[in-house]
Design an enzyme around this catalytic site. Structure first.
Site, PDB file in Angstrom:
ATOM      1  CG  ASN A  10      70.052  80.971  18.082  1.00 58.94           C
ATOM      2  OD1 ASN A  10      70.069  79.747  17.980  1.00 58.94           O
ATOM      3  ND2 ASN A  10      69.078  81.626  18.708  1.00 58.94           N
ATOM      4  CD  GLU A  11      65.578  79.414  17.505  1.00 57.55           C
ATOM      5  OE1 GLU A  11      64.787  80.263  17.947  1.00 57.55           O
ATOM      6  OE2 GLU A  11      65.511  78.211  17.792  1.00 57.55           O
ATOM      7  CE1 TYR A  15      64.533  73.297  22.846  1.00 55.55           C
ATOM      8  CE2 TYR A  15      64.247  74.667  20.905  1.00 55.55           C
ATOM      9  CZ  TYR A  15      64.949  74.333  22.056  1.00 55.55           C
ATOM     10  OH  TYR A  15      66.077  75.048  22.399  1.00 55.55           O
ATOM     11  CD  GLU A  72      68.470  76.572  20.465  1.00 56.15           C
ATOM     12  OE1 GLU A  72      67.262  76.611  20.782  1.00 56.15           O
ATOM     13  OE2 GLU A  72      69.166  77.587  20.275  1.00 56.15           O
ATOM     14  CD  GLN A  89      69.393  76.610  27.168  1.00 58.98           C
ATOM     15  OE1 GLN A  89      70.050  77.133  28.055  1.00 58.98           O
ATOM     16  NE2 GLN A  89      68.750  77.333  26.236  1.00 58.98           N
TER      17      GLN A  89
HETATM   18  O1  AHR Z   1      66.549  77.042  24.220  1.00 60.70           O
HETATM   19  C1  AHR Z   1      65.675  78.110  24.407  1.00 60.70           C
HETATM   20  C2  AHR Z   1      65.508  78.961  23.169  1.00 60.70           C
HETATM   21  O2  AHR Z   1      64.890  78.219  22.170  1.00 60.70           O
HETATM   22  C3  AHR Z   1      66.770  79.449  22.511  1.00 60.70           C
HETATM   23  O3  AHR Z   1      67.285  80.586  23.105  1.00 60.70           O
HETATM   24  C4  AHR Z   1      66.322  79.735  21.121  1.00 60.70           C
HETATM   25  O4  AHR Z   1      67.345  79.594  20.177  1.00 60.70           O
HETATM   26  C5  AHR Z   1      65.177  78.759  20.903  1.00 60.70           C
HETATM   27  O5  AHR Z   1      64.062  79.357  20.388  1.00 60.70           O
END
Ligand code: AHR
Length: 495
Positions: free
Chosen positions: A173-174, A240, A297, A346
């Site tokens: 992840n990331e 985001y 995400e 989430q």
């Molecule tokens: O969703 C919160 C965080 O955001 C996650 O853990 C990460 O993958 C992202 O930076």
């Protein structure tokens, strides 16, 4: 200018993959612990330790797929610490999220049990950042091997006879950030190596997802596709919606100002450009669009609620979040040839959550209601649509006021979802239904709206924002005229 939507009922544009209505739940704050897991001895009503109320509410929105255990947590999670008798499981520090003690009481067996309760597909994210190839390989063997093997035997000793079905597996992840701070060239090599040992045992076919780019890091996508496209089924993308600045102040979830509303809408719509550009790069190596873009995400990210642990990412959720969700879904629908899955961040008590809890109490957020209203789009046939929208202007900047999407379900009903982004003006929308085989029958509508820009639900007023019947529409032959209040999301169903 008026708003006009033409729905071409005779032009079908493929299926809207139900997995774009997917979820993400991390070991972060009160998402897993309290949100889902309360333990068997909890006074909160539960089934084998998993609380009943949140599961029942989530079943109502048909969660198709659930990503776990992270996020950043995934790259420091060692799955072997989370199996076997709970009392003897290793305790660790959740360094990313608040430095709290993680007792590993919720591990692989508990997650798979949760997925069975939710009737959802598990999507597990493995550890590349601080894990080993062997550890990842053995996790897949533990979960899916049917027969005698060290890991399958251990699974059986831990109480699970049959292997689980596991389709979706993420290789890190990331990895450009919390998952190892790697360069794309380095991660591409690691991806090639790690994924080799993520085996498909028997008839369990794993869909492998490579860790993708952050926002507009197009070079990451280019390098990953160039170096490893033939070894992946999916490539992720994270984005985001943050009205402010990530480091200097993201903004308050409850900000009532019109400027903050406008910029949030603008930033939500930006995902269209990101998907388009990343897709163009993917097209170069995968013109058949075999590889799915997995937006695992997405959602709003505001400053935490005052007085809460900054590492827990707990934020309130308003009608603004509902609009952000509606806009994202419409954009995902528009890219349904490439976007095969999306997972909102989430599910409970973290970021753009569906549900907030306070001990035994639970409330549903405006975002939850959008997922519920839009579930009719899951696996439905997307219909061609043409939108002419009036401008929505603030301080010299313009956005379209109206966003829409249409699909046909298995019974032949047409569902049209609509968003009015405009924070102060009602939008009148003329919807022309072209290419219908029969005359328009029964029409019904549902509406989610609010008078305040920061309207939200609280534990004292849990139904302040909830869907009501939409009555402000007329039908004349094949034309519907809808009056959509400012700041609203609606769903029209034409039988
Ligand atoms: O969703 C919160 C965080 O955001 C996650 O853990 C990460 O993958 C992202 O930076």
């Amino acid at each position: 200018m008026t708003n006009k939507v033409v729905v071409n009922a005779d032009i079908e544009k493929g299926t809207i993959n139900k997995n774009i209505y997917g979820h993400f739940s991390e070991h972060l704050g009160r998402c897993i612990y309290e949100g889902f897991w309360v333990g068997e001895d909890s006074p909160i009503p539960n089934t084998n330790g998993i609380r009943n109320d949140t599961v029942a509410a989530l079943k109502n929105i048909n969660i198709p797929v659930l990503r776990w255990p992270g996020g950043c947590f995934a790259d420091e999670y060692h799955w072997k610490d989370g199996v076997g008798p709970r009392e003897s499981r290793k305790r660790m520090v959740n360094t990313h999220w608040g430095g709290v003690v993680e007792n590993n009481h919720f591990g692989t067996h508990e997650f798979m049990m949760l997925c069975e309760m939710l009737e959802t597909e598990p999507y597990i994210c493995g550890n590349v950042g601080s894990g080993t190839v062997q550890e990842m390989s053995e996790w897949v063997e533990y979960m899916t091997f049917d027969g005698e093997s060290p890991m399958a035997n251990w699974r059986q000793e831990n109480g699970r006879e049959e292997p689980w079905k596991l389709k979706y597996f993420g290789v890190g992840n990331e990895n450009w950030g919390c998952g190892g701070n790697m360069r794309p060239e380095y991660y591409a090599d690691l991806y090639r190596r790690f994924q080799t040992y993520v085996r498909s045992y028997g008839d369990n076919k794993i869909y492998k997802i490579a860790g993708g780019a952050n926002v507009d890091d197009y070079r990451w996508t280019e390098v990953l596709m160039r170096e490893a496209h033939w070894l992946m089924d999916g490539l992720s993308l994270h984005y985001y919606t943050i009205p402010g600045d990530f480091w200097k102040g993201k903004g308050s979830a409850l900000d009532p100002r019109e400027e903050e509303w406008f910029i949030t809408m603008k930033k939500a719509l930006h995902i269209n450009e990101l998907i388009t550009k990343h897709s163009t790069i993917m097209d170069k190596y995968d013109p058949e669009k075999r590889i799915g873009m997995i937006i695992d995400e997405w959602g709003t990210w505001f400053d935490v609620e005052p007085g809460t642990n900054p590492g827990f990412l707990y934020q309130q959720n308003t009608i603004r979040d509902a609009l952000v969700a509606g806009l994202h879904f419409h954009i995902f629908h528009d890219h349904s040839d490439r976007v095969q899955m999306a997972n909102i961040a989430q599910t409970i008590n973290v970021l753009q959550a569906m549900i907030l809890t306070e001990g035994e109490k639970m409330i549903l957020t405006p975002t939850y209601h959008v997922f519920e209203m839009f579930k009719v789009h899951q696996d439905a046939t997307k219909l061609d649509i043409d939108i002419t929208s009036a401008d929505y202007e603030l301080n010299g900047e313009k956005l379209p006021s109206v966003s829409a999407s249409a699909s046909k379900d298995k019974e032949g009903n047409i569902n049209i979802s609509l968003c009015n982004l405009n924070h102060k003006e009602e939008s009148t929308i003329t919807i022309e239904l072209r290419g219908l085989k029969e005359q328009v029958g029964q029409v019904s509508g549902r509406l989610l709206t609010a008078d305040e820009l920061n309207a939200h639900n609280t534990f004292d007023n849990p139904e302040n924002v909830k869907p009501v019947a939409l009555e402000s529409f007329t039908v004349e032959n094949d034309v519907l005229t809808v009056k959509l209040p400012a700041t609203s999301v609606a769903m029209l169903t034409i039988g």
